[in-house]
Design a protein around this motif. Structure first.
Motif, PDB file in Angstrom:
ATOM      1  N   LEU A 478      -3.259  -4.782   5.694  1.00 26.07           N
ATOM      2  CA  LEU A 478      -3.958  -3.651   6.229  1.00 26.07           C
ATOM      3  C   LEU A 478      -3.287  -2.825   7.628  1.00 26.07           C
ATOM      4  CD1 LEU A 478      -6.709  -1.880   6.519  1.00 26.07           C
ATOM      5  CD2 LEU A 478      -7.708  -3.676   7.826  1.00 26.07           C
ATOM      6  N   GLN A 479      -2.736  -3.935   8.433  1.00 22.84           N
ATOM      7  CA  GLN A 479      -1.919  -3.177   9.296  1.00 22.84           C
ATOM      8  C   GLN A 479      -0.631  -2.355   8.800  1.00 22.84           C
ATOM      9  OE1 GLN A 479      -2.100  -3.590  13.216  1.00 22.84           O
ATOM     10  NE2 GLN A 479      -0.840  -1.635  12.666  1.00 22.84           N
ATOM     11  N   GLN A 480       0.061  -2.917   7.912  1.00 17.56           N
ATOM     12  CA  GLN A 480       1.027  -2.135   7.124  1.00 17.56           C
ATOM     13  C   GLN A 480       0.524  -0.944   6.562  1.00 17.56           C
ATOM     14  OE1 GLN A 480       3.444  -2.641   3.283  1.00 17.56           O
ATOM     15  NE2 GLN A 480       4.307  -4.241   4.908  1.00 17.56           N
ATOM     16  N   ALA A 481      -0.600  -0.892   6.160  1.00 16.58           N
ATOM     17  CA  ALA A 481      -1.313   0.099   5.428  1.00 16.58           C
ATOM     18  C   ALA A 481      -1.387   1.398   6.502  1.00 16.58           C
ATOM     19  CB  ALA A 481      -2.774   0.143   4.781  1.00 16.58           C
ATOM     20  N   MET A 482      -2.170   0.815   7.532  1.00 20.27           N
ATOM     21  CA  MET A 482      -2.316   1.780   8.753  1.00 20.27           C
ATOM     22  C   MET A 482      -0.948   2.447   9.352  1.00 20.27           C
ATOM     23  SD  MET A 482      -5.426  -0.276  10.560  1.00 20.27           S
ATOM     24  CE  MET A 482      -5.559   0.971  12.090  1.00 20.27           C
ATOM     25  N   ASP A 483       0.127   1.607   9.368  1.00 23.94           N
ATOM     26  CA  ASP A 483       1.230   2.019   9.742  1.00 23.94           C
ATOM     27  C   ASP A 483       1.830   3.245   9.005  1.00 23.94           C
ATOM     28  OD1 ASP A 483       1.201   0.120  11.754  1.00 23.94           O
ATOM     29  OD2 ASP A 483       2.531  -1.308  11.058  1.00 23.94           O
ATOM     30  N   MET A 484       1.616   2.963   7.507  1.00 20.05           N
ATOM     31  CA  MET A 484       2.131   3.853   6.556  1.00 20.05           C
ATOM     32  C   MET A 484       1.267   5.108   6.884  1.00 20.05           C
ATOM     33  SD  MET A 484       4.243   4.663   4.353  1.00 20.05           S
ATOM     34  CE  MET A 484       5.054   3.046   3.444  1.00 20.05           C
ATOM     35  N   PHE A 485      -0.051   5.040   7.138  1.00 15.91           N
ATOM     36  CA  PHE A 485      -0.936   6.074   7.220  1.00 15.91           C
ATOM     37  C   PHE A 485      -0.138   7.187   8.493  1.00 15.91           C
ATOM     38  CE2 PHE A 485      -4.924   8.142   9.291  1.00 15.91           C
ATOM     39  CZ  PHE A 485      -4.900   8.974   8.349  1.00 15.91           C
ATOM     40  N   VAL A 486       0.211   6.230   9.656  1.00 12.93           N
ATOM     41  CA  VAL A 486       0.865   7.075  10.528  1.00 12.93           C
ATOM     42  C   VAL A 486       2.058   7.677  10.276  1.00 12.93           C
ATOM     43  CG1 VAL A 486       1.524   6.841  13.030  1.00 12.93           C
ATOM     44  CG2 VAL A 486      -0.534   5.982  12.319  1.00 12.93           C
TER      45      VAL A 486
END
Length: 986
Positions: A478-486
């Motif tokens: 989930l953290q990686q997905a949010m990083d990808m979103f940014v």
């Protein structure tokens, strides 16, 4: 002197305007227009002048664009009266150019500048009807379709896209009843699109053409939620109804769209005045963006239809074409539909006179009757009952359902006249250009082994990231997905600043979908908020995570898939945009929007029409069907469901991603335990893709008429639905019944039996039945070489071969036992006819591939040593995955396809004749490792109770009769409700 280019453009525009019905002599048309324009135009009114200009023209020149528009319309025209050629073919273009009377040189120049479009068209399965919707019938009566077409052009739609929409919407309207007919007829149809692929555009075009043709009451069933209904209302108001019909003399600030940025920016369609004052007719809105249908006051005056000739019925052309149309977009809600039914019963205009069009958006949801069919006294479900009432009281009502998941609709009981079964037509829309669908996230039938797949040649590697849920509630993914979103937000800002011109990414979103339960959303909101505020996007720890993700994921994918869009060469080049991206997402201290109806935790409004949204969205059912999440770039998905239709609708990541397709990422749950079944969501979506593409391909196959008549009618379609995963049926169990498939004909196509027995005794009996055929195999193998393709190399393998008479092979199959006896029966019916009643098949070439060194070889009941093949059944499945190897299938298909050229694909002698089929034969051992294979054949002798003789069959291409019918059905009577023919998961 007047500009020659302007004169020429005017001449050609006028000449082509006179050819809307059919192409005619260009020379005569130009000469006629030159007389109207004056002496200066004469020199430019010849084909020689046109040809000279084409020699130096570019594809974007105004004159070429004018011709592209007209040629594309002719290219896409379905069944025009002026040619019998197929749309979008060289033959069609040739017919057009011949009718224009052009020289060979001019033809070549035009084709070079405007190539023939090759896109697939819509597929139509329909009952025979008397044609009524023709260009002649619409002469001088079109108003709303030309306006909608003009709007799409202004929005930048390519001409091929508009022509495709024109042709597809024509197909739908043509299968409605003639609204002016003295005899009332009620058509029911289904339009099948893709998830988030432009179905709304299609039914907007259908509504425009239908009201132009005379339909005067349009009821759009716009989903089950307020936000879906409002979204549909706004779209129709903006692109069809127009400003003047919305205002009806009121001031701009009084519009219900006064706070909508698109209203103030002039993006709503304008007619240049109230249509009725300009020779057209008005659309009266019965619902608005914020208000669903409400009970009407003052004698239901708003629903009363005006008649210019009171003595004549409303459907008489003298009344119909001088009456306003009524439009309402209503939610699928029992109380709302009850009010509508009640009001319609109060109006003075006889309901039997009103041509009505009912558009049912997401027609597989709520509209289908899900009452238990096994109970004779079962009442219809609420929404289905109200739709049934509307159809019962409006004899001139036409019902058109729209869906991306058609299985529930085609399984409706065809004999239930009160229900919504699409008895008259099914239209399958083509996959639009630029659409990112399920195929773009999967490597379907990729010949490349996993270790050879790269970001360039593998959709899965490029776009899909695994969430291994068995590892627990670790939020690493989930953290990686949010990083990808940014990161992707920064990439969009980078592209805005580098080469996109006026391209502006108005929305940028991430969707997190784990559950439909609001309680779960409350807990998830806390987790996501904590991750966001601890992410350190403006500090060193966050920047290092982003750098690593950029260098290992984002940059290498975009490097090979950016399609020319600007991409930074290093993280340092992107870094200046990171802070701006994080601020744009969370600068208002609200980086997250919860969309689930829980007022206590909803933290913002997901209204993409009113403002730019760069946010993380958390939701469930509200965001799972129909609602378009604009700018969706990163999806974190863990939601489970129990049928294919529901799961497919969850795919909000499907859609159009212009300018950022390479940035799209899907974080998807893998290997999740549910009961005693291992559920892999990626596998589930791949299975759905196979189910739906098989359905569409079979519709296309059976849509071709035979002797001018349909091969199948909509009532015969349900058996075409397939199921690739046992735990994921196409639709819920109470929608799958009442049809029986008798025969499937597969000339030139592979037949791979499934549902092999699981019990040792049955396996042994089957193996013993194969013994006579095994004795026919050669003692020496011969080499076969597969045909290379753009993605695969030629591969060589050896195989034992033999020939078996057709009757002997069919007799063998007739004796075999199956775990599900009905599975192979339709194929056996077909094969049994290939000795006389259909094109005769004399014998079959048997190919038993020998695997590479290291494989286990064993004698089976005294046969020559054969390579044993290991296959495993997935939990809950009775059949294996694909049995035949890709290179083996390639060879067999080539032998069938190239029989007339006598391919030298095998060893010496003539391997094939036109009346010979191919059998790929595999002795299969069920297991998970080579140890299982060795255990089944100690000392090189196979235990027949452990060997499943599996095969893939290829009948000759000629194995069909002159009628070329590919399928035969029997539809069961609805009294046989207990005889379900499609196995249920359980």
């Amino acid at each position: 002197m007047t500009n020659p280019a302007a004169i020429r453009l005017t001449l050609h525009k006028s000449a082509l305007a006179g050819m809307q019905a059919r192409p005619k002599s260009l020379a005569r048309a130009l000469a006629y227009q030159a007389e109207e324009e004056g002496p200066e135009a004469v020199a430019h009114a010849t084909e020689e002048d046109f040809q000279d200009v084409l020699y130096t023209s570019h594809s974007t020149d105004q004159l070429v664009e004018l011709w592209r528009k007209q040629l594309t319309q002719w290219d896409y025209a379905e069944n025009p009266g002026w040619t019998e050629t197929d749309p979008r073919t060289d033959e069609r273009r040739g017919a057009v150019l011949d009718l224009l009377g052009l020289s060979e040189e001019t033809k070549k120049l035009l084709v070079a500048l405007v190539p023939v479009p090759r896109a697939a068209g819509q597929v139509v399965i329909a009952t025979e009807r008397t044609p009524w919707y023709t260009p002649q019938s619409q002469q001088g009566r079109t108003w709303y379709w030309p306006a909608y077409r003009r709007l799409l052009t202004e929005k930048g739609w390519p001409e091929t896209g508009i022509a495709s929409l024109d042709a597809a919407s024509d197909s739908v309207v043509a299968h409605l009843a003639d609204p002016t007919s003295a005899e009332a007829y009620q058509s029911k149809g289904l339009v099948v699109g893709y998830v988030q692929s432009g179905k709304t555009a299609n039914f907007t075009g259908v509504i425009a053409k239908a009201i132009d043709a005379g339909y005067r009451l349009v009821i759009v069933l716009g989903g089950t939620l307020n936000l879906l209904r409002a979204q549909t209302q706004r779209r129709l108001d903006m692109e069809l109804v127009g400003r003047e019909n919305i205002l009806r003399g009121a001031a701009e600030y009084e519009s219900d769209y006064a706070d909508d940025p698109a209203w103030s920016k002039g993006k709503f369609l304008t007619h240049g005045g109230l249509p009725s004052a300009l020779g057209g007719f008005d659309i009266v809105r019965m619902t608005t963006r914020d208000n669903d249908y409400k009970s009407l006051l003052q004698g239901i005056v708003a629903l009363e239809f005006e008649k210019q000739e009171p003595a004549l019925p409303l459907h008489d052309p003298r009344n119909l074409h001088r009456s306003s149309a009524r439009l309402m977009v209503v939610k699928k809600n029992k109380s709302v539909l009850t009010k509508l039914v009640k009001d319609l019963n109060k109006i003075k205009t006889p309901l039997s006179e009103i041509p009505v069009l009912i558009i049912d958006d997401e027609s597989d949801e709520a509209s289908v009757n899900t009452a238990n069919p096994n109970k004779p006294d079962a009442e219809r479900t609420a929404i289905n009952q109200k739709i049934s009432e509307l159809l019962g009281m409006l004899p001139r009502a036409q019902y058109v359902g729209y869906t991306a998941t058609p299985f529930a609709n085609v399984f409706v009981d065809p004999s239930d006249t009160e229900d919504i079964f699409p008895k008259d037509f099914i239209v399958s829309l083509p996959r639009p250009t630029g659409y990112m669908g399920v195929q773009d996230f999967h490597d379907l039938d990729s010949p490349l082994p996993p270790e050879e797949r790269t970001f360039a040649n593998s959709n899965e590697r490029a776009h899909v990231r695994d969430i291994h849920l068995a590892s627990g509630e670790d939020d690493t993914a989930l953290q990686q997905a949010m990083d990808m979103f940014v990161l992707t937000a920064a990439m969009k800002l980078y592209r805005e600043a580098n080469g996109l011109g006026d391209r502006y990414f108005q929305h940028h979103t991430m969707l997190i979908h784990e559950s439909v339960r609001t309680a779960a959303h409350r807990e998830l909101l806390g987790r996501v908020a904590q991750l966001w505020w601890n992410s350190g996007y403006t500090g060193p720890s966050g920047r290092e995570r982003l750098r690593e993700l950029f260098e290992t994921d984002l940059a290498p994918v975009s490097h090979v898939r950016a399609d020319g869009h600007a991409t930074p060469s290093s993280y340092d080049e992107l870094a200046p945009y990171i802070g701006a991206a994080a601020i744009r997402i969370g600068g208002d201290d609200q980086p997250i929007i919860v969309v689930n109806g829980d007022k206590d935790i909803e933290t913002g409004e997901a209204d993409f029409d009113k403002r730019s949204i760069w946010k993380i969205l958390i939701g469930g059912q509200k965001l799972a069907r129909g609602f378009t999440v604009e700018g969706l770039t990163v999806t974190y998905y863990r939601r489970r469901t129990n049928n294919a239709s529901t799961l497919m609708q969850m795919g909000r990541w499907f859609g159009f991603r212009k300018g950022y397709q390479d940035l799209v990422r899907l974080y998807l749950g893998r290997e999740e335990a549910m009961g005693n079944k291992d559920i892999d969501l990626y596998e589930a979506f791949e299975a759905i893709c196979l189910d739906e593409e098989t359905f569409r391909e079979q519709l296309r196959q059976y849509a071709e008429p035979v002797d001018g008549k349909p091969q199948v009618t909509p009532a015969q379609v349900p058996p075409l639905v397939s199921q690739h995963l046992s735990w994921l049926p196409p639709a819920s169990a109470n929608k799958m019944y009442n049809a029986e498939l008798l025969e499937i004909r597969s000339p030139g196509k592979p037949i791979e039996p499934a549902a092999y027995p699981t019990k040792a005794a049955a396996i042994k009996r089957n193996t013993e039945r194969w013994r006579p055929l095994l004795d026919l195999l050669s003692t020496e193998p011969i080499a076969f070489t597969s045909r290379p393709s753009s993605t695969t190399k030629a591969r060589t393998f050896k195989a034992l071969t033999g020939r078996v008479a057709h009757g002997e092979l069919v007799g063998l199959f007739a004796q075999l036992e199956w775990e599900r006896p009905g599975h192979f029966a339709p194929h056996l019916t077909y094969l049994s006819q290939l000795d006389g009643s259909l094109a005769k098949v004399e014998d079959w070439l048997v190919i038993a591939p020998q695997l590479s060194s290291g494989s286990v070889e064993a004698s089976i009941l005294g046969s020559m040593p054969l390579s044993l093949v290991r296959r495993s059944r997935q939990p809950g499945k009775v059949s294996f995955g694909r049995i035949a190897g890709l290179e083996h299938r390639n060879v067999a298909q080539t032998l069938i396809d190239d029989v007339d050229t006598q391919p030298t694909i095998g060893g010496p002698g003539q391997l094939m004749t036109p009346a010979r089929g191919v059998v790929l034969l595999y002795p299969v051992v069920e297991g998970t490792s080579q140890l299982d294979v060795r255990a089944a054949a100690p000392d090189g002798v196979a235990d027949p109770s452990c060997i499943i003789m599996a095969c893939t069959l290829f009948a000759p291409k000629s194995a069909n009769d002159q009628a070329r019918q590919l399928v035969r059905f029997r539809t069961k009577d609805s009294s046989h409700r207990f005889d379900a023919i499609i196995p249920q998961a359980g």
